[in-house]
Motif scaffolding. Sequence first.
Motif, PDB file in Angstrom:
ATOM      1  N   ILE A   1      -1.964  -5.695 -10.742  1.00  0.00           N
ATOM      2  CA  ILE A   1      -2.944  -5.712  -9.656  1.00  0.00           C
ATOM      3  C   ILE A   1      -2.789  -4.420  -8.844  1.00  0.00           C
ATOM      4  N   SER A   2      -3.897  -3.737  -8.602  1.00  0.00           N
ATOM      5  CA  SER A   2      -3.859  -2.506  -7.810  1.00  0.00           C
ATOM      6  C   SER A   2      -3.439  -2.789  -6.372  1.00  0.00           C
ATOM      7  N   ILE A   3      -2.732  -1.854  -5.788  1.00  0.00           N
ATOM      8  CA  ILE A   3      -2.366  -1.959  -4.376  1.00  0.00           C
ATOM      9  C   ILE A   3      -3.595  -1.633  -3.535  1.00  0.00           C
ATOM     10  N   HIS A   4      -4.033  -2.591  -2.760  1.00  0.00           N
ATOM     11  CA  HIS A   4      -5.265  -2.462  -1.973  1.00  0.00           C
ATOM     12  C   HIS A   4      -4.998  -1.827  -0.612  1.00  0.00           C
ATOM     13  N   ASN A   5      -3.923  -2.276   0.022  1.00  0.00           N
ATOM     14  CA  ASN A   5      -3.601  -1.748   1.346  1.00  0.00           C
ATOM     15  C   ASN A   5      -2.165  -2.099   1.695  1.00  0.00           C
ATOM     16  N   ILE A   6      -1.577  -1.283   2.556  1.00  0.00           N
ATOM     17  CA  ILE A   6      -0.249  -1.558   3.116  1.00  0.00           C
ATOM     18  C   ILE A   6      -0.392  -1.598   4.633  1.00  0.00           C
ATOM     19  N   ASP A   7      -0.156  -2.747   5.217  1.00  0.00           N
ATOM     20  CA  ASP A   7      -0.198  -2.912   6.667  1.00  0.00           C
ATOM     21  C   ASP A   7       1.245  -2.848   7.168  1.00  0.00           C
ATOM     22  N   ARG A   8       1.678  -1.659   7.558  1.00  0.00           N
ATOM     23  CA  ARG A   8       3.062  -1.470   7.982  1.00  0.00           C
ATOM     24  C   ARG A   8       3.361  -2.193   9.288  1.00  0.00           C
ATOM     25  N   GLU A   9       2.387  -2.273  10.159  1.00  0.00           N
ATOM     26  CA  GLU A   9       2.615  -2.928  11.449  1.00  0.00           C
ATOM     27  C   GLU A   9       3.002  -4.386  11.263  1.00  0.00           C
ATOM     28  N   ASN A  10       2.365  -5.057  10.293  1.00  0.00           N
ATOM     29  CA  ASN A  10       2.650  -6.470  10.043  1.00  0.00           C
ATOM     30  C   ASN A  10       3.468  -6.683   8.774  1.00  0.00           C
ATOM     31  N   ASN A  11       3.931  -5.580   8.169  1.00  0.00           N
ATOM     32  CA  ASN A  11       4.752  -5.632   6.954  1.00  0.00           C
ATOM     33  C   ASN A  11       4.060  -6.446   5.857  1.00  0.00           C
ATOM     34  N   GLU A  12       2.792  -6.083   5.576  1.00  0.00           N
ATOM     35  CA  GLU A  12       2.003  -6.813   4.596  1.00  0.00           C
ATOM     36  C   GLU A  12       1.545  -5.915   3.457  1.00  0.00           C
ATOM     37  N   LEU A  13       1.574  -6.469   2.264  1.00  0.00           N
ATOM     38  CA  LEU A  13       0.973  -5.875   1.077  1.00  0.00           C
ATOM     39  C   LEU A  13      -0.315  -6.635   0.797  1.00  0.00           C
ATOM     40  N   TRP A  14      -1.430  -5.906   0.702  1.00  0.00           N
ATOM     41  CA  TRP A  14      -2.721  -6.529   0.432  1.00  0.00           C
ATOM     42  C   TRP A  14      -3.094  -6.302  -1.024  1.00  0.00           C
ATOM     43  N   LEU A  15      -3.471  -7.379  -1.697  1.00  0.00           N
ATOM     44  CA  LEU A  15      -3.922  -7.302  -3.082  1.00  0.00           C
ATOM     45  C   LEU A  15      -5.297  -7.930  -3.196  1.00  0.00           C
ATOM     46  N   LEU A  16      -6.204  -7.217  -3.865  1.00  0.00           N
ATOM     47  CA  LEU A  16      -7.549  -7.711  -4.109  1.00  0.00           C
ATOM     48  C   LEU A  16      -7.595  -8.223  -5.543  1.00  0.00           C
TER      49      LEU A  16
END
Length: 257
Positions: free
Chosen positions: A56-71
């Motif tokens: 799965i491609s890396i969609h976004n990295i939310d560093r403030e909330n320590n989140e990896l987003w996957l679409l």
Amino acid sequence: MRKHLLDLTIKATQQLSRQHFLLRLTSPTPLPDMLPGQFVELRIDNTPGVMLRRPISIHNIDRENNELWLLVAAVGSGTRWLCSLGRGDTVNCLLSLGNGFSLDKSGEHPLLVGGGVGVAPLYLLGSKLKDNGIEPTFLLGARTAQDLIQIDMFRGLGTVHLTTEDGSAGERGFVTQHSALSDAAYSFIYTCGPKPMMVAVARYAHLAGVQCEASLENMMACGLGACLCCVEKTRHGNLCVCKDGPVFNTESLMWND
């Protein structure tokens, strides 16, 4: 870049369209470094007959909330299982894999072309470009307006042009038929989506004399270059998309012959 094997926790699962879901995953420790264009391999559990991980491609990295987003597009038993997960569920992830896009080659007027779930890596790429003071232009396509996803998020990064095959949003037709390709000159082109679309974008770039990078979506199994499942024929020989890509300069591919 160092690879990590982590158990990540689902923080939220959001359905974006008929088959597209956004998974937001987190960890008790800071997430490792990840680059636009890289991907993760997710282990599929509790699904009879599914033995291989799903890339799965890396969609976004939310560093403030320590989140990896996957679409994720729920198109098979493995991805449907992923999209069925909810808050608190755990997914085993191998990351970060592959080589990313070349940010330093973008110039001042890059064009990011995506189709379907192929828009996924373009959001993080656009975010990084904007952080570098470069406003990207997006050209996003889908079959219908209902299949276009997260358009407002992309508009927060730069100019967005849309195409749909049925004309229900944006211009009618395919991305390579959009007037934005004839109305402006671009310094660099990035693309991800169905192979026929990427081939058409690569040929446009070749004729326009513009460098282009494509994120390939070949069938992958191991994600490490061991199984040879994802080999792509290139001008430099047969290369593994998972290890030597997934991002390639399209001039190195056999698409313009």
